[in-house]
Design a protein around this motif. Structure first.
Motif, short mmCIF file in Angstrom:
data_model
loop_
_atom_site.label_atom_id
_atom_site.label_comp_id
_atom_site.label_asym_id
_atom_site.label_seq_id
_atom_site.Cartn_x
_atom_site.Cartn_y
_atom_site.Cartn_z
N PHE A 128 0.81 -1.22 0.00
CA PHE A 128 0.00 0.00 0.00
C PHE A 128 0.84 1.27 0.00
CE2 PHE A 128 -3.12 -3.09 1.61
CZ PHE A 128 -4.12 -2.86 0.69
N LEU A 129 2.10 1.17 0.41
CA LEU A 129 2.93 2.38 0.41
C LEU A 129 3.00 3.01 -0.97
CD1 LEU A 129 4.75 4.29 2.03
CD2 LEU A 129 6.68 2.82 1.42
N VAL A 130 3.09 2.17 -2.01
CA VAL A 130 3.15 2.73 -3.37
C VAL A 130 1.82 2.61 -4.12
CG1 VAL A 130 5.64 2.47 -3.64
CG2 VAL A 130 4.13 0.58 -4.28
N THR A 131 0.97 1.67 -3.73
CA THR A 131 -0.30 1.51 -4.46
C THR A 131 -1.39 2.45 -3.96
OG1 THR A 131 -0.97 -0.33 -3.03
CG2 THR A 131 0.12 -0.88 -5.10
N TYR A 132 -1.17 3.10 -2.82
CA TYR A 132 -2.16 4.06 -2.32
C TYR A 132 -2.42 5.15 -3.36
CZ TYR A 132 -4.56 7.09 1.07
OH TYR A 132 -5.48 7.86 1.74
N THR A 157 7.87 -3.52 -0.85
CA THR A 157 6.71 -2.81 -1.38
C THR A 157 6.61 -3.10 -2.87
OG1 THR A 157 5.53 -0.70 -1.47
CG2 THR A 157 7.89 -0.63 -1.91
N CYS A 158 5.39 -3.05 -3.40
CA CYS A 158 5.18 -3.40 -4.81
C CYS A 158 3.84 -2.84 -5.27
CB CYS A 158 5.21 -4.92 -4.99
SG CYS A 158 3.83 -5.75 -4.16
N ARG A 160 -0.92 -0.33 -16.22
CA ARG A 160 -0.14 0.25 -15.13
C ARG A 160 0.42 1.64 -15.45
NH1 ARG A 160 2.98 -4.63 -12.17
NH2 ARG A 160 3.75 -2.83 -11.04
N VAL A 161 -0.28 2.37 -16.27
CA VAL A 161 0.22 3.70 -16.66
C VAL A 161 0.06 4.73 -15.54
CG1 VAL A 161 -0.12 3.33 -19.12
CG2 VAL A 161 -2.01 4.24 -17.76
N HIS A 162 -0.65 4.39 -14.48
CA HIS A 162 -0.87 5.35 -13.40
C HIS A 162 -0.08 4.99 -12.13
CE1 HIS A 162 -3.92 7.28 -15.80
NE2 HIS A 162 -4.58 6.14 -15.93
N ASP A 163 0.86 4.05 -12.22
CA ASP A 163 1.68 3.71 -11.07
C ASP A 163 2.45 4.91 -10.56
OD1 ASP A 163 0.88 1.10 -11.28
OD2 ASP A 163 2.84 0.28 -11.82
N MET A 164 2.67 4.95 -9.24
CA MET A 164 3.57 5.96 -8.69
C MET A 164 4.99 5.68 -9.18
SD MET A 164 4.25 7.07 -4.72
CE MET A 164 3.16 8.50 -4.74
N GLU A 165 5.75 6.73 -9.43
CA GLU A 165 7.12 6.56 -9.88
C GLU A 165 8.05 6.47 -8.68
OE1 GLU A 165 8.43 8.78 -13.41
OE2 GLU A 165 6.46 9.75 -13.36
#
Length: 220
Positions: A44-48, A87-88, A96-101
């Motif tokens: 959730f750290l990056v998928t939030y 984290t993942c 997945r074009v909206h993933d956090m960088e």
């Protein structure tokens, strides 16, 4: 826990998060006392950022920093070299074009009191981000566990590509501080079957063979 069991008692989310952390301290300590390494899985750290599209990167960073602070409270007293943090972006074969960088969150990740960091580095959306680690300011005693095979595609990686991925990270932190890993689990939940076992084993074989190739080059 916070995400799957919403707060219905505490007056603020912060109090709830730290109450969870206090409870998890007992769980984490029991794992260490039993002689195991502790791996904290925190997608959730990056998928939030994906889950809350109305929020900005800055707002998601602020959310994440509080959770990392709580996690560090839960990890207090445990030697860092006994802790790995993962984290993942979860099991996701979408675009997945909206993933956090990574560049927008790597400093928050490195605030976690862990001896090693496991993260996605093999899928096509994030493979280029290995260069971010060059300027991330990784402490000298920390190790990296980059994904060199991925659950985000059923294509089986070539062993030479796996070796190249390992070599990149060895260039960043040194050969002694890289452990070749997978981006994420291939079946995140009991009973799930996102990737067929035959493909999973083929990917793990590629990981092993690629690691052998990289080792020959790194320790020639």
């Amino acid at each position: 826990i916070e995400t799957t069991t919403p707060n219905q008692y505490y007056s603020t989310d912060e109090k709830y998060v730290f109450a969870i952390a206090e409870a998890m301290r007992e769980e984490y300590k029991a794992i260490i006392d039993a002689g195991f390494l502790l791996q904290v899985d925190d997608p959730f750290l990056v998928t939030y950022y994906i889950m809350r599209p109305e929020l900005s990167v800055a707002e998601c960073r602020k959310w994440g920093e509080l959770r990392v602070e709580a996690l560090n409270h839960a990890l207090s007293g445990i030697p860092e070299d006994k802790i790995r943090f993962h984290t993942c972006y979860s099991v996701n074969m979408g675009p997945r074009v909206h993933d956090m960088e990574l560049k927008d969150i790597v400093d928050v990740v490195l605030k976690v009191r862990a001896g090693g960091y496991s993260f996605e580095a093999a899928n096509p959306r994030h493979e280029h981000e290995w260069e971010v680690w060059k300027s991330a300011g990784i402490p000298n005693h920390k190790i990296l566990l980059p994904g060199v095979i991925t659950q985000s595609t059923v294509l089986v990686e070539h062993q030479e590509l796996v070796a190249q991925r390992i070599m990149r990270f060895a260039e960043v932190v040194g050969r002694e501080r890289v452990i070749a890993s997978a981006d994420c689990g291939f079946a995140s939940f009991a009973g799930s079957n996102e990737v067929h076992p035959s493909i999973v084993w083929a990917k793990f074989k590629a990981l092993v063979e690629g690691a052998r190739l990289a080792s020959k080059q790194l320790w020639h």
